[in-house]
Design an enzyme around this catalytic site. Structure first.
Site, PDB file in Angstrom:
ATOM      1  N   ARG A  45       0.797  -1.197   0.000  1.00  0.00           N
ATOM      2  CA  ARG A  45       0.000   0.000   0.000  1.00  0.00           C
ATOM      3  C   ARG A  45       0.845   1.269   0.000  1.00  0.00           C
ATOM      4  O   ARG A  45       0.387   2.330  -0.366  1.00  0.00           O
ATOM      5  CB  ARG A  45      -0.907  -0.009   1.249  1.00  0.00           C
ATOM      6  CG  ARG A  45      -2.037  -1.009   1.142  1.00  0.00           C
ATOM      7  CD  ARG A  45      -2.751  -1.147   2.458  1.00  0.00           C
ATOM      8  NE  ARG A  45      -2.047  -2.148   3.262  1.00  0.00           N
ATOM      9  CZ  ARG A  45      -2.484  -2.545   4.471  1.00  0.00           C
ATOM     10  NH1 ARG A  45      -3.541  -1.982   5.008  1.00  0.00           N
ATOM     11  NH2 ARG A  45      -1.852  -3.470   5.124  1.00  0.00           N
ATOM     12  N   GLY A  46       2.081   1.106   0.455  1.00  0.00           N
ATOM     13  CA  GLY A  46       2.922   2.278   0.746  1.00  0.00           C
ATOM     14  C   GLY A  46       3.122   3.277  -0.382  1.00  0.00           C
ATOM     15  O   GLY A  46       3.374   4.451  -0.119  1.00  0.00           O
ATOM     16  N   GLU A 101       8.032   2.117  -5.874  1.00  0.00           N
ATOM     17  CA  GLU A 101       8.113   1.634  -4.492  1.00  0.00           C
ATOM     18  C   GLU A 101       8.313   2.837  -3.560  1.00  0.00           C
ATOM     19  O   GLU A 101       8.996   3.800  -3.927  1.00  0.00           O
ATOM     20  CB  GLU A 101       9.297   0.654  -4.427  1.00  0.00           C
ATOM     21  CG  GLU A 101       9.631   0.075  -3.083  1.00  0.00           C
ATOM     22  CD  GLU A 101       8.592  -0.848  -2.484  1.00  0.00           C
ATOM     23  OE1 GLU A 101       7.493  -0.343  -2.224  1.00  0.00           O
ATOM     24  OE2 GLU A 101       8.879  -2.020  -2.252  1.00  0.00           O
ATOM     25  N   ASP A 105      14.138  -1.256   1.775  1.00  0.00           N
ATOM     26  CA  ASP A 105      14.765  -1.475   3.074  1.00  0.00           C
ATOM     27  C   ASP A 105      15.702  -2.685   2.921  1.00  0.00           C
ATOM     28  O   ASP A 105      16.827  -2.527   2.438  1.00  0.00           O
ATOM     29  CB  ASP A 105      13.617  -1.726   4.072  1.00  0.00           C
ATOM     30  CG  ASP A 105      14.049  -1.690   5.513  1.00  0.00           C
ATOM     31  OD1 ASP A 105      15.202  -2.031   5.796  1.00  0.00           O
ATOM     32  OD2 ASP A 105      13.238  -1.338   6.379  1.00  0.00           O
ATOM     33  N   LYS A 133      17.216   2.837   1.919  1.00  0.00           N
ATOM     34  CA  LYS A 133      18.001   2.651   3.146  1.00  0.00           C
ATOM     35  C   LYS A 133      19.078   1.623   2.851  1.00  0.00           C
ATOM     36  O   LYS A 133      18.941   0.443   3.200  1.00  0.00           O
ATOM     37  CB  LYS A 133      17.088   2.054   4.231  1.00  0.00           C
ATOM     38  CG  LYS A 133      16.444   3.012   5.163  1.00  0.00           C
ATOM     39  CD  LYS A 133      15.844   2.174   6.306  1.00  0.00           C
ATOM     40  CE  LYS A 133      14.799   2.933   7.051  1.00  0.00           C
ATOM     41  NZ  LYS A 133      14.151   2.076   8.063  1.00  0.00           N
ATOM     42  N   PHE A 154      13.396   5.103  11.605  1.00  0.00           N
ATOM     43  CA  PHE A 154      12.019   4.619  11.509  1.00  0.00           C
ATOM     44  C   PHE A 154      11.189   5.753  10.908  1.00  0.00           C
ATOM     45  O   PHE A 154      10.898   6.736  11.570  1.00  0.00           O
ATOM     46  CB  PHE A 154      11.554   4.273  12.920  1.00  0.00           C
ATOM     47  CG  PHE A 154      10.257   3.535  12.983  1.00  0.00           C
ATOM     48  CD1 PHE A 154       9.387   3.475  11.910  1.00  0.00           C
ATOM     49  CD2 PHE A 154       9.909   2.868  14.141  1.00  0.00           C
ATOM     50  CE1 PHE A 154       8.204   2.797  11.971  1.00  0.00           C
ATOM     51  CE2 PHE A 154       8.707   2.183  14.234  1.00  0.00           C
ATOM     52  CZ  PHE A 154       7.855   2.149  13.145  1.00  0.00           C
ATOM     53  N   VAL A 155      10.845   5.633   9.626  1.00  0.00           N
ATOM     54  CA  VAL A 155      10.169   6.739   8.943  1.00  0.00           C
ATOM     55  C   VAL A 155       8.686   6.450   8.698  1.00  0.00           C
ATOM     56  O   VAL A 155       8.288   5.289   8.550  1.00  0.00           O
ATOM     57  CB  VAL A 155      10.860   7.099   7.599  1.00  0.00           C
ATOM     58  CG1 VAL A 155      12.211   7.728   7.834  1.00  0.00           C
ATOM     59  CG2 VAL A 155      10.969   5.890   6.686  1.00  0.00           C
ATOM     60  N   ASP A 161       3.497   3.784   6.740  1.00  0.00           N
ATOM     61  CA  ASP A 161       2.770   3.687   8.017  1.00  0.00           C
ATOM     62  C   ASP A 161       3.642   3.275   9.197  1.00  0.00           C
ATOM     63  O   ASP A 161       4.718   2.720   9.026  1.00  0.00           O
ATOM     64  CB  ASP A 161       1.662   2.645   7.884  1.00  0.00           C
ATOM     65  CG  ASP A 161       2.227   1.221   7.815  1.00  0.00           C
ATOM     66  OD1 ASP A 161       3.080   0.961   6.939  1.00  0.00           O
ATOM     67  OD2 ASP A 161       1.854   0.394   8.657  1.00  0.00           O
ATOM     68  N   ARG A 167      -0.067   7.283   7.450  1.00  0.00           N
ATOM     69  CA  ARG A 167       0.179   7.250   6.001  1.00  0.00           C
ATOM     70  C   ARG A 167      -0.196   8.580   5.350  1.00  0.00           C
ATOM     71  O   ARG A 167       0.302   8.934   4.285  1.00  0.00           O
ATOM     72  CB  ARG A 167      -0.650   6.139   5.339  1.00  0.00           C
ATOM     73  CG  ARG A 167      -0.176   4.729   5.646  1.00  0.00           C
ATOM     74  CD  ARG A 167      -0.876   3.748   4.716  1.00  0.00           C
ATOM     75  NE  ARG A 167      -0.816   2.372   5.170  1.00  0.00           N
ATOM     76  CZ  ARG A 167       0.138   1.509   4.865  1.00  0.00           C
ATOM     77  NH1 ARG A 167       1.122   1.878   4.099  1.00  0.00           N
ATOM     78  NH2 ARG A 167       0.105   0.271   5.317  1.00  0.00           N
TER      79      ARG A 167
END
Ligand code: PRP
Length: 179
Positions: A45-46, A101, A105, A133, A154-155, A161, A167
């Site tokens: 979903r990002g 995307e 990560d 990252k 941690f973004v 989310d 989000r």
């Protein structure tokens, strides 16, 4: 719902994101100039916020499709498995494809998706990630275009989310726990 209290510190402003997308889209438009068959594929979903802004800056005839992948850790294995929860609606054989995307990560998600789409024989297959990252990478993969390289923070926000929250923030923020 997140269990610990936290605040979000702005890391990349909405203005900086917009400027970067504009610059990236000039390059992408050049790369795909002349195509009449670019399919822009958002990974759910990002990527839903990023792809919405991205396609509106592309001066190309495009179609939009979505794919949902979920990755999960296996405590017994060091590698991660990726499952396809929702596949593309359309065929991509012989077509130009741009995978979108939000963040790379470990790289397992993008690596798996690129492998899967390659097996369908697109004419050209490229990828873009808003955030990268590199310090967390496990799979050997790098997006062709990257918005911002970031440290191992941690973004959240701009589609990303924390336990399904945040989000809808218009910027990229850093989570800071306060308790
Ligand atoms: C997140 C993110 C990327 C992926 C990156 O998705 O949106 O797709 O993880 O991680 P990786 O490089 O380590 O594979 P998530 O599985 O949290 O789902 P979401 O997009 O629905 O939030």
């Amino acid at each position: 719902m997140p269990k610990r209290p936290y605040v979000i510190d702005e890391m990349i402003s909405a203005k900086a994101i917009a400027a970067r997308i504009e610059a990236l889209c000039r390059e992408i438009t050049k790369e795909f100039a002349g195509t009449d068959k670019l399919v822009v594929v958002g990974l759910l979903r990002g990527s839903f916020v990023f792809i919405a802004d991205l396609v509106r800056e592309l001066d190309l005839p495009i179609e939009v499709d979505f794919l949902e992948a979920s990755s999960y850790g296996d405590t017994m294995e060091s590698s991660r498995e990726v499952r396809i929860l929702k596949d593309l609606r359309g065929a991509i054989e012989g077509r130009d494809v741009l995978v979108v995307e939000d963040i790379v990560d470990t790289g397992h998600t993008l690596n798996h998706v690129i492998g899967l789409l390659k097996s369908r024989h697109p004419a050209r297959l490229k990828s873009i990630a808003l955030l990268d990252k590199p310090s967390r990478r496990e799979a050997e993969i790098r997006a062709d275009w990257i918005g911002f390289e970031i440290p191992d923070e941690f973004v959240v926000g701009y589609g990303i989310d924390f336990a399904q929250r945040n989000r809808n923030l218009p910027f990229i923020g850093k989570v800071r726990f306060t308790g």
